[in-house]
Design a protein around this motif. Structure first.
Motif, PDB file in Angstrom:
ATOM      1  N   MET A 150      17.728 -51.847 -17.326  1.00 37.60           N
ATOM      2  CA  MET A 150      16.890 -50.828 -17.957  1.00 37.60           C
ATOM      3  C   MET A 150      17.051 -49.474 -17.262  1.00 37.60           C
ATOM      4  SD  MET A 150      13.514 -53.159 -18.599  1.00 37.60           S
ATOM      5  CE  MET A 150      12.723 -52.383 -20.006  1.00 37.60           C
ATOM      6  N   LEU A 151      17.115 -49.470 -15.939  1.00 37.70           N
ATOM      7  CA  LEU A 151      17.281 -48.225 -15.198  1.00 37.70           C
ATOM      8  C   LEU A 151      18.670 -47.619 -15.427  1.00 37.70           C
ATOM      9  CD1 LEU A 151      15.483 -49.172 -11.869  1.00 37.70           C
ATOM     10  CD2 LEU A 151      14.682 -47.532 -13.606  1.00 37.70           C
ATOM     11  N   ALA A 152      19.699 -48.452 -15.456  1.00 37.98           N
ATOM     12  CA  ALA A 152      21.057 -47.956 -15.697  1.00 37.98           C
ATOM     13  C   ALA A 152      21.171 -47.341 -17.086  1.00 37.98           C
ATOM     14  CB  ALA A 152      22.077 -49.089 -15.520  1.00 37.98           C
ATOM     15  N   ALA A 153      20.594 -47.984 -18.091  1.00 32.36           N
ATOM     16  CA  ALA A 153      20.610 -47.439 -19.459  1.00 32.36           C
ATOM     17  C   ALA A 153      19.827 -46.130 -19.518  1.00 32.36           C
ATOM     18  CB  ALA A 153      20.033 -48.452 -20.436  1.00 32.36           C
ATOM     19  N   HIS A 154      18.644 -46.128 -18.930  1.00 30.91           N
ATOM     20  CA  HIS A 154      17.799 -44.933 -18.938  1.00 30.91           C
ATOM     21  C   HIS A 154      18.492 -43.745 -18.275  1.00 30.91           C
ATOM     22  CE1 HIS A 154      14.491 -42.189 -18.482  1.00 30.91           C
ATOM     23  NE2 HIS A 154      14.577 -42.276 -17.162  1.00 30.91           N
ATOM     24  N   ALA A 155      19.203 -43.991 -17.182  1.00 36.72           N
ATOM     25  CA  ALA A 155      19.898 -42.917 -16.471  1.00 36.72           C
ATOM     26  C   ALA A 155      20.929 -42.229 -17.352  1.00 36.72           C
ATOM     27  CB  ALA A 155      20.548 -43.461 -15.201  1.00 36.72           C
ATOM     28  N   GLU A 156      21.342 -42.903 -18.435  1.00 33.69           N
ATOM     29  CA  GLU A 156      22.319 -42.323 -19.362  1.00 33.69           C
ATOM     30  C   GLU A 156      21.693 -41.988 -20.710  1.00 33.69           C
ATOM     31  OE1 GLU A 156      26.262 -43.915 -19.398  1.00 33.69           O
ATOM     32  OE2 GLU A 156      26.016 -44.739 -17.379  1.00 33.69           O
ATOM     33  N   GLY A 157      20.357 -41.886 -20.741  1.00 31.92           N
ATOM     34  CA  GLY A 157      19.675 -41.420 -21.944  1.00 31.92           C
ATOM     35  C   GLY A 157      19.403 -42.473 -22.998  1.00 31.92           C
ATOM     36  N   VAL A 158      19.572 -43.733 -22.654  1.00 29.71           N
ATOM     37  CA  VAL A 158      19.344 -44.824 -23.606  1.00 29.71           C
ATOM     38  C   VAL A 158      18.046 -45.533 -23.225  1.00 29.71           C
ATOM     39  CG1 VAL A 158      20.233 -47.028 -24.474  1.00 29.71           C
ATOM     40  CG2 VAL A 158      21.766 -45.075 -24.175  1.00 29.71           C
ATOM     41  N   GLY A 159      17.225 -45.778 -24.219  1.00 33.74           N
ATOM     42  CA  GLY A 159      15.939 -46.413 -23.992  1.00 33.74           C
ATOM     43  C   GLY A 159      15.998 -47.912 -24.180  1.00 33.74           C
ATOM     44  N   LEU A 186      25.273 -53.792 -17.863  1.00 35.34           N
ATOM     45  CA  LEU A 186      25.065 -55.206 -17.532  1.00 35.34           C
ATOM     46  C   LEU A 186      25.812 -55.568 -16.247  1.00 35.34           C
ATOM     47  CD1 LEU A 186      25.310 -56.768 -21.107  1.00 35.34           C
ATOM     48  CD2 LEU A 186      23.251 -56.659 -19.677  1.00 35.34           C
ATOM     49  N   SER A 187      27.023 -55.028 -16.104  1.00 38.03           N
ATOM     50  CA  SER A 187      27.791 -55.286 -14.879  1.00 38.03           C
ATOM     51  C   SER A 187      27.082 -54.707 -13.663  1.00 38.03           C
ATOM     52  CB  SER A 187      29.197 -54.682 -14.997  1.00 38.03           C
ATOM     53  OG  SER A 187      29.927 -55.360 -15.990  1.00 38.03           O
ATOM     54  N   THR A 188      26.507 -53.533 -13.817  1.00 41.64           N
ATOM     55  CA  THR A 188      25.736 -52.921 -12.732  1.00 41.64           C
ATOM     56  C   THR A 188      24.499 -53.760 -12.436  1.00 41.64           C
ATOM     57  OG1 THR A 188      26.521 -50.717 -13.315  1.00 41.64           O
ATOM     58  CG2 THR A 188      24.462 -50.836 -12.061  1.00 41.64           C
ATOM     59  N   ALA A 189      23.829 -54.211 -13.477  1.00 42.73           N
ATOM     60  CA  ALA A 189      22.609 -55.013 -13.327  1.00 42.73           C
ATOM     61  C   ALA A 189      22.867 -56.285 -12.532  1.00 42.73           C
ATOM     62  CB  ALA A 189      22.029 -55.356 -14.696  1.00 42.73           C
ATOM     63  N   ALA A 190      24.077 -56.803 -12.620  1.00 39.65           N
ATOM     64  CA  ALA A 190      24.424 -58.054 -11.945  1.00 39.65           C
ATOM     65  C   ALA A 190      24.410 -57.945 -10.421  1.00 39.65           C
ATOM     66  CB  ALA A 190      25.786 -58.547 -12.423  1.00 39.65           C
ATOM     67  N   TYR A 191      24.196 -56.745  -9.904  1.00 42.51           N
ATOM     68  CA  TYR A 191      24.048 -56.575  -8.461  1.00 42.51           C
ATOM     69  C   TYR A 191      22.603 -56.779  -8.020  1.00 42.51           C
ATOM     70  CZ  TYR A 191      28.871 -55.350  -7.851  1.00 42.51           C
ATOM     71  OH  TYR A 191      30.238 -55.421  -7.810  1.00 42.51           O
ATOM     72  N   ALA A 192      21.785 -57.308  -8.915  1.00 44.37           N
ATOM     73  CA  ALA A 192      20.388 -57.629  -8.579  1.00 44.37           C
ATOM     74  C   ALA A 192      20.359 -58.669  -7.465  1.00 44.37           C
ATOM     75  CB  ALA A 192      19.671 -58.182  -9.808  1.00 44.37           C
ATOM     76  N   ASN A 194      29.410 -49.109 -22.924  1.00 44.56           N
ATOM     77  CA  ASN A 194      28.342 -48.631 -22.031  1.00 44.56           C
ATOM     78  C   ASN A 194      27.395 -49.776 -21.675  1.00 44.56           C
ATOM     79  OD1 ASN A 194      29.572 -46.246 -22.783  1.00 44.56           O
ATOM     80  ND2 ASN A 194      27.679 -45.163 -23.212  1.00 44.56           N
ATOM     81  N   VAL A 195      27.029 -50.556 -22.684  1.00 46.25           N
ATOM     82  CA  VAL A 195      26.124 -51.693 -22.463  1.00 46.25           C
ATOM     83  C   VAL A 195      26.751 -52.660 -21.464  1.00 46.25           C
ATOM     84  CG1 VAL A 195      24.957 -53.653 -23.554  1.00 46.25           C
ATOM     85  CG2 VAL A 195      25.046 -51.438 -24.729  1.00 46.25           C
ATOM     86  N   LEU A 196      28.023 -52.950 -21.626  1.00 45.05           N
ATOM     87  CA  LEU A 196      28.712 -53.853 -20.701  1.00 45.05           C
ATOM     88  C   LEU A 196      28.740 -53.281 -19.281  1.00 45.05           C
ATOM     89  CD1 LEU A 196      31.645 -55.065 -22.976  1.00 45.05           C
ATOM     90  CD2 LEU A 196      29.657 -56.388 -22.218  1.00 45.05           C
ATOM     91  N   ALA A 197      28.911 -51.979 -19.159  1.00 40.47           N
ATOM     92  CA  ALA A 197      28.903 -51.351 -17.834  1.00 40.47           C
ATOM     93  C   ALA A 197      27.521 -51.483 -17.200  1.00 40.47           C
ATOM     94  CB  ALA A 197      29.306 -49.881 -17.946  1.00 40.47           C
ATOM     95  N   THR A 250      16.265 -62.836 -12.307  1.00 46.37           N
ATOM     96  CA  THR A 250      16.576 -62.405 -13.670  1.00 46.37           C
ATOM     97  C   THR A 250      15.734 -61.191 -14.054  1.00 46.37           C
ATOM     98  OG1 THR A 250      17.233 -64.653 -14.252  1.00 46.37           O
ATOM     99  CG2 THR A 250      16.772 -63.164 -16.080  1.00 46.37           C
ATOM    100  N   ALA A 251      14.486 -61.156 -13.616  1.00 52.84           N
ATOM    101  CA  ALA A 251      13.647 -59.978 -13.857  1.00 52.84           C
ATOM    102  C   ALA A 251      14.243 -58.755 -13.149  1.00 52.84           C
ATOM    103  CB  ALA A 251      12.217 -60.236 -13.401  1.00 52.84           C
ATOM    104  N   CYS A 252      14.760 -58.937 -11.947  1.00 55.07           N
ATOM    105  CA  CYS A 252      15.417 -57.828 -11.233  1.00 55.07           C
ATOM    106  C   CYS A 252      16.659 -57.369 -11.998  1.00 55.07           C
ATOM    107  CB  CYS A 252      15.803 -58.249  -9.815  1.00 55.07           C
ATOM    108  SG  CYS A 252      14.404 -58.463  -8.704  1.00 55.07           S
ATOM    109  N   PHE A 253      17.415 -58.307 -12.517  1.00 50.55           N
ATOM    110  CA  PHE A 253      18.593 -57.997 -13.340  1.00 50.55           C
ATOM    111  C   PHE A 253      18.186 -57.129 -14.533  1.00 50.55           C
ATOM    112  CE2 PHE A 253      21.051 -59.113 -17.130  1.00 50.55           C
ATOM    113  CZ  PHE A 253      22.355 -58.876 -16.726  1.00 50.55           C
ATOM    114  N   ILE A 254      17.103 -57.532 -15.209  1.00 51.79           N
ATOM    115  CA  ILE A 254      16.624 -56.776 -16.372  1.00 51.79           C
ATOM    116  C   ILE A 254      16.219 -55.362 -15.959  1.00 51.79           C
ATOM    117  CG2 ILE A 254      14.749 -56.616 -18.071  1.00 51.79           C
ATOM    118  CD1 ILE A 254      14.886 -59.715 -18.281  1.00 51.79           C
ATOM    119  N   GLN A 255      15.473 -55.248 -14.869  1.00 47.99           N
ATOM    120  CA  GLN A 255      15.053 -53.919 -14.413  1.00 47.99           C
ATOM    121  C   GLN A 255      16.267 -53.051 -14.081  1.00 47.99           C
ATOM    122  OE1 GLN A 255      12.278 -52.422 -14.556  1.00 47.99           O
ATOM    123  NE2 GLN A 255      12.213 -50.848 -13.000  1.00 47.99           N
ATOM    124  N   ASN A 256      17.267 -53.613 -13.404  1.00 50.72           N
ATOM    125  CA  ASN A 256      18.481 -52.851 -13.107  1.00 50.72           C
ATOM    126  C   ASN A 256      19.139 -52.361 -14.388  1.00 50.72           C
ATOM    127  OD1 ASN A 256      18.205 -53.242 -10.357  1.00 50.72           O
ATOM    128  ND2 ASN A 256      19.962 -54.597 -10.160  1.00 50.72           N
TER     129      ASN A 256
END
Length: 162
Positions: free
Chosen positions: A100-109, A31-37, A26-29, A92-98
């Protein structure tokens, strides 16, 4: 699935975590999503470090990142000019925000700690020359989710130019 506006409005910085591990796939997924920052000239200036138990203990964080079962360090790569450095930092800050939002959308803080700015931490992580830690991200299932904090009305931040 949570929509983007819902994820933005309900994401919180988590301070305490349950010990349950988050599946790495899940974390890798995320991170892969975040890379579209957005990133200037497709530099993709982020590097992600999975912080192991020994390194984590040596960081000596005041509350051990809330007991999160996973700790990531996200760095920005070196740049040739100050303008490019700024571009790398904000991308990189945009990557981090992406992430965080992707994790949150799946219930992970997640949280975001700027601990990485100190020379001691840079040395501990053995960062390559010019690489900068933008944040340490504790990742896990929230023990509790804080209430939202009041925000300044956007009209007070909005400026019309001629």
């Amino acid at each position: 699935m949570m929509n983007v506006t819902g994820a933005i409005l309900t994401r919180r910085t988590i301070k305490q975590f349950k010990p349950d591990p988050v599946p790495m796939e899940n974390v890798l997924a995320w991170l892969s999503t975040a890379a579209y920052a957005p990133n200037h000239r497709m530099t993709e200036p982020w590097e992600v470090y999975v912080v192991g138990p020994s390194t984590r203990a040596n960081l000596k964080h005041k509350n051990d990142f809330g007991g999160a079962p996973l700790l990531l360090a996200v760095a920005s790569t070196p740049a040739k000019t100050s303008v490019d450095r700024d571009e790398h930092l904000v991308a990189t800050a945009c990557f981090i925000q992406n992430f965080m939002l992707a994790a949150h959308a799946e219930g992970v803080g997640t949280g975001w700690s700027s601990l990485g700015a100190s020379p001691r931490v840079r040395e501990l992580l053995a960062l390559p020359q010019g690489q900068e830690i933008i944040g340490f991200l504790p990742v896990g299932y929230p023990l509790e989710v804080p209430e939202p904090k009041l925000r300044t009305p956007i009209e007070q931040k909005l400026h019309d130019l001629p």
